[in-house]
Design a protein around this motif. Sequence first.
Motif, PDB file in Angstrom:
ATOM      1  N   HIS A   1       0.833  -1.210   0.000  1.00  0.00           N
ATOM      2  CA  HIS A   1       0.000   0.000   0.000  1.00  0.00           C
ATOM      3  C   HIS A   1       0.869   1.262   0.000  1.00  0.00           C
ATOM      4  N   VAL A   2       1.995   1.208   0.682  1.00  0.00           N
ATOM      5  CA  VAL A   2       2.913   2.353   0.725  1.00  0.00           C
ATOM      6  C   VAL A   2       3.408   2.698  -0.682  1.00  0.00           C
ATOM      7  N   LYS A   3       3.605   1.694  -1.527  1.00  0.00           N
ATOM      8  CA  LYS A   3       4.023   1.968  -2.911  1.00  0.00           C
ATOM      9  C   LYS A   3       2.977   2.821  -3.617  1.00  0.00           C
ATOM     10  N   HIS A   4       1.703   2.512  -3.405  1.00  0.00           N
ATOM     11  CA  HIS A   4       0.631   3.287  -4.018  1.00  0.00           C
ATOM     12  C   HIS A   4       0.559   4.696  -3.421  1.00  0.00           C
ATOM     13  N   LEU A   5       0.801   4.818  -2.131  1.00  0.00           N
ATOM     14  CA  LEU A   5       0.807   6.138  -1.506  1.00  0.00           C
ATOM     15  C   LEU A   5       1.920   7.001  -2.093  1.00  0.00           C
ATOM     16  N   ASN A   6       3.090   6.412  -2.312  1.00  0.00           N
ATOM     17  CA  ASN A   6       4.201   7.152  -2.910  1.00  0.00           C
ATOM     18  C   ASN A   6       3.885   7.569  -4.350  1.00  0.00           C
ATOM     19  N   GLU A   7       3.192   6.717  -5.090  1.00  0.00           N
ATOM     20  CA  GLU A   7       2.764   7.072  -6.442  1.00  0.00           C
ATOM     21  C   GLU A   7       1.789   8.252  -6.394  1.00  0.00           C
ATOM     22  N   PHE A   8       0.880   8.227  -5.437  1.00  0.00           N
ATOM     23  CA  PHE A   8      -0.078   9.314  -5.274  1.00  0.00           C
ATOM     24  C   PHE A   8       0.653  10.622  -4.977  1.00  0.00           C
ATOM     25  N   ILE A   9       1.624  10.585  -4.089  1.00  0.00           N
ATOM     26  CA  ILE A   9       2.398  11.776  -3.729  1.00  0.00           C
ATOM     27  C   ILE A   9       3.080  12.355  -4.965  1.00  0.00           C
ATOM     28  N   ALA A  10       3.662  11.493  -5.789  1.00  0.00           N
ATOM     29  CA  ALA A  10       4.344  11.954  -6.998  1.00  0.00           C
ATOM     30  C   ALA A  10       3.358  12.581  -7.986  1.00  0.00           C
ATOM     31  N   LEU A  11       2.203  11.982  -8.151  1.00  0.00           N
ATOM     32  CA  LEU A  11       1.205  12.495  -9.092  1.00  0.00           C
ATOM     33  C   LEU A  11       0.564  13.797  -8.617  1.00  0.00           C
ATOM     34  N   GLU A  12       0.227  13.847  -7.347  1.00  0.00           N
ATOM     35  CA  GLU A  12      -0.489  14.997  -6.806  1.00  0.00           C
ATOM     36  C   GLU A  12       0.434  16.100  -6.289  1.00  0.00           C
ATOM     37  N   LYS A  13       1.743  15.801  -6.223  1.00  0.00           N
ATOM     38  CA  LYS A  13       2.733  16.779  -5.743  1.00  0.00           C
ATOM     39  C   LYS A  13       2.345  17.364  -4.386  1.00  0.00           C
ATOM     40  N   THR A  14       2.072  16.470  -3.434  1.00  0.00           N
ATOM     41  CA  THR A  14       1.727  16.919  -2.090  1.00  0.00           C
ATOM     42  C   THR A  14       2.941  17.575  -1.432  1.00  0.00           C
ATOM     43  N   ALA A  15       2.676  18.387  -0.427  1.00  0.00           N
ATOM     44  CA  ALA A  15       3.734  19.164   0.228  1.00  0.00           C
ATOM     45  C   ALA A  15       4.756  18.271   0.944  1.00  0.00           C
ATOM     46  N   LEU A  16       4.304  17.146   1.459  1.00  0.00           N
ATOM     47  CA  LEU A  16       5.192  16.249   2.218  1.00  0.00           C
ATOM     48  C   LEU A  16       5.348  14.916   1.498  1.00  0.00           C
ATOM     49  N   ASN A  17       6.433  14.244   1.804  1.00  0.00           N
ATOM     50  CA  ASN A  17       6.702  12.926   1.223  1.00  0.00           C
ATOM     51  C   ASN A  17       7.071  11.979   2.361  1.00  0.00           C
ATOM     52  N   ILE A  18       6.161  11.821   3.312  1.00  0.00           N
ATOM     53  CA  ILE A  18       6.398  10.959   4.465  1.00  0.00           C
ATOM     54  C   ILE A  18       5.397   9.815   4.413  1.00  0.00           C
ATOM     55  N   THR A  19       5.887   8.600   4.238  1.00  0.00           N
ATOM     56  CA  THR A  19       5.031   7.408   4.229  1.00  0.00           C
ATOM     57  C   THR A  19       5.752   6.311   4.994  1.00  0.00           C
ATOM     58  N   GLY A  20       5.032   5.242   5.280  1.00  0.00           N
ATOM     59  CA  GLY A  20       5.668   4.104   5.930  1.00  0.00           C
ATOM     60  C   GLY A  20       4.644   3.053   6.299  1.00  0.00           C
TER      61      GLY A  20
END
Length: 79
Positions: A23-42
């Motif tokens: 699921h974290v892989k998908h969250l990281n993909e979302f962050i890259a696509l949406e350009k969210t302010a933070l890049n903290i997942t785990g």
Amino acid sequence: MNRQIKLIWDFRGPTALKTAEHHVKHLNEFIALEKTALNITGFKKINNMYSTAFMVVEENEMIKVRDLLKPHRGEVYTP
């Protein structure tokens, strides 16, 4: 300073850890696509049958991300 919110997804069962990790892989993909302010997942293993995945967002982005990704719960993030 804007508060940071930790969005959390819960996974249960014998494959919970692998599912949370994936699921974290998908969250990281979302962050890259949406350009969210933070890049903290785990992900975190709670026990053999329960794991969580998480993503941290700025409070002003929380409603949009929550509505799109539907986390199970959230809490104020403290690093």
